[in-house]
Scaffold this active site. Structure first.
Site, PDB file in Angstrom:
ATOM      1  CE  LYS A 111      -4.181  -1.948   2.080  1.00  0.00           C
ATOM      2  NZ  LYS A 111      -5.063  -1.797   3.242  1.00  0.00           N
ATOM      3  CE  LYS A 194      -9.225  -9.897  -2.494  1.00  0.00           C
ATOM      4  NZ  LYS A 194      -8.770  -9.641  -0.672  1.00  0.00           N
ATOM      5  CE  LYS A 197     -14.407  -2.049  -1.028  1.00  0.00           C
ATOM      6  NZ  LYS A 197     -14.457  -1.566   0.242  1.00  0.00           N
TER       7      LYS A 197
END
Length: 331
Positions: A111, A194, A197
């Site tokens: 991230k 995956k 969003k």
């Protein structure tokens, strides 16, 4: 009964992966566990969030959970920031957790990326908040995806170190629950990534608010390969998109992948995609209708979250007081 805790971030645009990989399983676990479900808005703000969008997304996620079948009378649904136990226990666990443990957490590296030095402290230490979410209720079981097992292992390490450091048998050993054929739904545009969003392509995911037309269009456009559909699992090798679509069908129809292979093996993708689109629309339509009804009554959704937060405090605050006593704090 054993207790489950599980949370989901209120970052909007819940998608089919969230539903099949998590939400639907939560609903089914309600029959055999005491369940505490949380919209984890404290986790969301580890990166900047627009305040208005955060409030709306919190309600939307709560509405999706209720519409999907979370029983808010028999079980608990709340948003994390309404229960201060989570933040206080996270600080106390900061003082138990070792820096080396957090440095090994792969999701922070993913991230933060190249902006590691500019990432918030919260993003670095959020695994401790996740551990606090779980341990605040003396949770015994946590439903997790494969990509979350490292966080649960950290929670177990923290709990065991706490018990060892203070010579107590206080926190239970938390066990993972990994269920279903669709614990990891992949992107419709890349079978090796995956469903997310954050993917810039809207066509990579089916959201919980997509129209029937949008769902059908995204499935028609889903990436495939020139071969006919596989007839057995060995043929999935090198064909991640075919595997992903067939696993989605298996999950939506609540059957095994083997049965899907028997039904569609050797057929063309065009026929299969039409059946998959029809199935996805039929499955999501009643949930979407109920979501729309709930989102038209935001005060009612807020009341559910407030009630859940009070019930969550009733469980977690006495546990936190015991932890304070174990640490040696004055009352």
């Amino acid at each position: 009964m054993n207790r489950i805790f599980s949370g989901i971030q209120p970052t909007g645009n819940l998608h089919l992966g969230n539903y099949l990989g998590a939400i639907r399983n939560w609903v089914r676990l309600q029959d055999t566990y005491n369940c505490v479900f949380c919209v984890v808005d404290l986790h969301a703000v580890t990166v900047w969030q627009d305040p208005v969008e955060l409030r709306n997304s919190t309600r939307e996620v709560a509405a999706a959970l209720i519409a999907s079948g979370v029983d808010v009378k028999q079980h608990i649904l709340f948003n994390q920031s309404q229960v201060p136990t989570h933040a206080e226990l996270a600080w106390l666990l900061n003082c138990v957790t070792r820096m080396g443990w957090l440095n090994r957490m792969t999701q922070f590296k993913e991230k933060a990326g190249k902006n590691r030095e500019n990432a918030s402290v919260g993003l670095f230490s959020y695994p401790n908040l996740m551990a606090a979410d779980i341990l605040a209720y003396k949770t015994t079981h946590v439903p997790v995806g494969e990509d979350q097992k490292q966080h649960l292992e950290l929670t177990r390490d923290i709990a065991q170190k706490f018990n060892h450091d203070f010579g107590v048998d206080f926190f239970p050993v938390v066990e993972p629950i990994i269920t279903g054929v669709a614990t990891r739904i992949m992107s419709l545009r890349d079978g090796t990534a995956k469903m997310s969003k954050s993917d810039p392509s809207e066509n990579s995911r089916i959201t919980m608010v997509d129209s029937a037309e949008d769902i059908a269009r995204k499935i028609r456009k889903a990436k495939t390969d020139p071969l006919d559909l596989p007839s057995d699992k060995a043929e999935f090798s090198g064909r991640p998109e075919a595997e992903n679509l067939m696993r989605i069908y298996a999950a939506l129809s609540d059957c095994s992948v083997d049965k899907v292979l028997i039904k569609f093996g050797g057929q063309q993708f065009s026929t299969f995609k039409q059946d998959l689109a029809d199935l996805a629309v039929a499955t999501l339509a009643p949930i979407q209708d109920e979501m729309r009804r709930l989102m038209a009554e935001p005060d009612a959704v807020d009341a559910v979250l407030r009630d859940g937060a009070q019930r969550a405090r009733d469980i977690s605050e006495p546990i936190l007081q015991e932890i304070r006593d174990i640490f040696g704090f004055l009352r």
